[in-house]
Design an enzyme around this catalytic site. Structure first.
Site, PDB file in Angstrom:
ATOM      1  CG  ASP A   1      12.761 -12.953   4.235  1.00 28.20           C
ATOM      2  OD1 ASP A   1      11.816 -13.716   3.926  1.00 28.20           O
ATOM      3  OD2 ASP A   1      12.621 -11.716   4.330  1.00 28.20           O
TER       4      ASP A   1
ATOM      5  CE1 TYR B   1       9.936  -3.815   2.896  1.00 24.94           C
ATOM      6  CE2 TYR B   1       8.715  -5.838   2.428  1.00 24.94           C
ATOM      7  CZ  TYR B   1       8.780  -4.572   2.982  1.00 24.94           C
ATOM      8  OH  TYR B   1       7.674  -4.054   3.624  1.00 24.94           O
TER       9      TYR B   1
ATOM     10  CE  LYS C   1       5.509 -12.132  -0.160  1.00 25.36           C
ATOM     11  NZ  LYS C   1       4.668 -10.967  -0.295  1.00 25.36           N
TER      12      LYS C   1
HETATM   13  N1  HOZ Z   1       5.907  -5.826  -0.157  1.00 32.23           N
HETATM   14  C1  HOZ Z   1       5.047  -6.508  -1.061  1.00 32.23           C
HETATM   15  C2  HOZ Z   1       5.757  -6.940  -2.289  1.00 32.23           C
HETATM   16  N2  HOZ Z   1       7.024  -7.533  -2.134  1.00 32.23           N
HETATM   17  C3  HOZ Z   1       3.864  -5.663  -1.439  1.00 32.23           C
HETATM   18  C4  HOZ Z   1       2.675  -6.082  -0.700  1.00 32.23           C
HETATM   19  C5  HOZ Z   1       1.371  -5.398  -1.137  1.00 32.23           C
HETATM   20  O1  HOZ Z   1       1.395  -4.248  -1.537  1.00 32.23           O
HETATM   21  O2  HOZ Z   1       0.344  -6.026  -1.033  1.00 32.23           O
END
Ligand code: HOZ
Length: 430
Positions: free
Chosen positions: A240, A145, A268
Site C-alpha cells: 500500500d 491503515y 494521494k
Molecule cells: N486518513 C487520512 C490520514 N491518513 C485522513 C484524511 C482526512 O481526514 O482528510
C-alpha cells in the site's frame, strides 16, 4: 493573538448537517482538544483560514500536495482540462498518459487500473488477490491503515487509532474473521500465523513504511522477509503505497528499498490534490480484472480527465532533476533542529523520518517499531503541542498517529519559521 470566530461559527453550522461537522473524522481535531479551522485558501506552503490567520502547512492535504498548494503549472493544467469537459465515462488520452507515467516510474507495475481514492485501490487490490489465488484470508499489520473498506478495519491506524476505536460496528464478523492482524516488524509471529493458515491466505497487505501510526521504519530484513515468505507460499504481496508512492522516490518505497511487490496501491500524489487512486502490478495478475478477466471492479469517475491532468503535471514536475534531494535535505534539516530543541527543553521525543515525511513521537525514547510501541506515546502532550503550534502559525496533523510532510514549496525560511514556532511552543510546554 488569533481568534477563530468564523471557524467556530462554521463548525457549529456544519455539525447540524454533517456527522461530527466533518467529512473525515481526524479533521474534527477531537484528539488534540481543539476545533477545526476552516480553510479559505492555500498558496505554496501556507494556508489561510476564514478568520484571516495564516499557517505554515505540514499536513499538505495528508500527503498529496508534494508540490505545495496551487502550484501554477498544476493550476493551468487543471483549468485547461476543465475547459474541455469534466467527465465522459468514455476513455480519454490523459488516462493512458498517467498510466504510462506510473508504469515507467514504479518498477513492479506492468499494468495499472485508475480509481478514485486510496480506499478504492486497496479494496480492489484485495479482491483481485482473492480472485487470483482463490483464497479468502488476508494478513495486515496492526496500526497500518488501508482505507475504510470492511476488511481493513481491524487494528487499523490513522483515524481509527486516533479515536481509539477497536474496529467498527457495521462490519460483519464473517468479514473480519478473514482478516488476520499481526504486529509490524515481527517475523516470528507472522511465520507462526502462516504455518497455521498459510494455505488460506490470499495476500499480505502492508504499508512498506507505515505512516498511519506515525512514521515507523521497517527493520532492514523485514520487507525482504515478506517478499520471500509470500513468494514461497504463493501469497500475493501488496504494497500500500498510497502515502509512500512518489513520496520516497519516483518509484516509491519499492524502489527505495529495492523490494518488488506483486501488487501496488497508489493514491494521494498521483492525483496532484484531486481524487485519484490506482492499483497495479504484474500483467499476469492484472489480466484477471474485468473486462479481460472475471474479477469485477468499475467506476463512473475513474480516470477523470481533470484529476488525471493534475496528476500528470504533478508527476512531470516531480521527475525533474533534484526534486527528491531537495525534499530530503529540507526534512533532514527540520528533523535535526527539532531533535536539538527537544534536548534543549528536556522534552522526551523520538523523531522518525524517511525522505520528506516524519513523526515526532512524544514521551518516547524510541525507536518505535510497531503499533504497540507507538500507542504508548504521550498523546496528551501532542494535543498541547498541536494547540501551541497552531497559535504560533504552524499547522501539523491533529493526531499523534500521522505524518508531517515537507513539500517542494517549503522554503528554508519556512523551515526556520517552523523551528522558531517549535522553540516557542517547547518553552511554554517544558
Ligand atoms: N486518513 C487520512 C490520514 N491518513 C485522513 C484524511 C482526512 O481526514 O482528510
Amino acid at each position: 493573538m488569533q481568534h477563530h470566530l468564523l471557524s467556530t461559527k462554521f463548525f457549529e453550522k456544519a455539525k447540524h448537517m454533517i456527522p461530527g461537522g466533518v467529512n473525515s473524522p481526524v479533521r474534527a481535531c477531537k484528539s488534540v482538544g481543539a476545533e477545526p479551522i476552516f480553510v479559505e485558501y492555500g498558496s505554496g506552503s501556507w494556508i489561510w483560514d476564514v478568520d484571516g490567520n495564516s499557517y505554515l502547512d505540514f499536513v499538505c492535504s495528508w500527503g498529496p500536495l508534494i508540490l505545495g498548494h496551487c502550484h501554477p503549472e498544476v493550476v493551468t493544467a487543471v483549468k485547461k482540462a476543465a475547459e474541455t469537459g469534466s467527465s465522459f465515462g468514455i476513455p480519454t488520452w490523459n488516462e493512458v498518459k498517467l498510466a504510462e507515467m506510473i508504469v515507467q516510474a514504479v518498477p513492479s507495475i506492468e499494468k495499472v487500473r485508475l480509481v478514485n481514492s486510496g480506499t478504492e485501490a486497496t479494496m480492489s487490490a484485495v479482491r483481485l488477490a482473492r480472485g487470483y489465488t482463490g483464497r479468502k484470508k488476508i494478513i495486515k499489520f496492526n496500526g497500518c491503515y488501508h482505507g475504510h473498506a470492511d476488511s481493513f478495519l481491524v487494528k487499523a491506524g490513522s483515524g481509527v487509532a486516533t479515536l481509539g476505536i477497536p474496529g467498527s460496528p457495521g462490519v460483519p464478523e464473517e468479514i473480519v474473521q478473514n482478516t488476520v492482524a499481526v504486529p509490524f516488524n515481527d517475523k516470528k509471529i507472522l511465520q507462526e500465523v502462516l504455518d497455521k493458515e498459510g494455505d488460506d491466505v490470499a495476500c499480505i497487505i502492508v504499508e512498506p513504511v507505515p505512516a498511519n501510526m506515525g512514521v515507523v521504519l521497517p527493520d532492514d530484513d523485514f520487507l525482504p522477509f515478506l517478499r520471500k515468505i509470500t513468494e514461497d507460499r504463493g501469497i500475493v504481496l501488496i504494497f500500500d503505497e498510497v502515502i509512500t508512492g512518489f513520496r520516497l522516490s519516483l518509484g516509491g518505497a519499492q524502489d527505495y528499498f529495492d523490494i518488488m511487490p506483486d501488487l501496488t496501491c497508489l493514491g494521494k500524489i498521483i492525483g496532484g490534490g484531486l481524487p485519484v487512486g490506482a492499483y497495479g502490478g504484474r500483467s499476469e495478475i492484472m489480466d484477471h480484472i474485468a473486462p479481460d478477466g472475471p474479477v469485477y471492479q468499475a467506476g463512473t469517475l475513474s480516470g477523470n480527465p481533470i484529476a488525471t491532468a493534475a496528476g500528470i503535471k504533478t508527476l512531470e514536475i516531480l521527475s525533474r532533476p533534484g526534486t527528491y534531494e531537495s525534499l530530503q535535505n529540507k526534512m533532514d534539516y527540520l528533523a535535526e533542529e527539532l531533535k536539538v530543541l527537544g534536548k534543549k527543553y528536556g522534552i522526551k521525543c523520538t523523531i522518525q523520518k524517511v525522505a520528506s515525511m516524519m513523526t515526532c513521537f512524544f514521551g518516547q525514547d524510541g525507536p518505535i517499531k510497531n503499533f504497540d510501541q507507538a500507542s504508548k506515546s504521550d498523546t496528551e502532550f501532542y494535543g498541547k503541542y498541536f494547540r501551541q503550534m497552531l497559535q504560533n502559525g504552524v499547522y501539523i496533523a491533529p493526531s499523534q498517529f500521522e505524518a508531517a510532510f515537507v513539500s517542494l514549496a517549503h522554503s528554508w525560511d519556512d523551515l526556520d519559521f517552523a523551528i522558531e514556532a517549535t522553540e516557542s511552543s517547547f518553552k511554554v510546554l517544558a
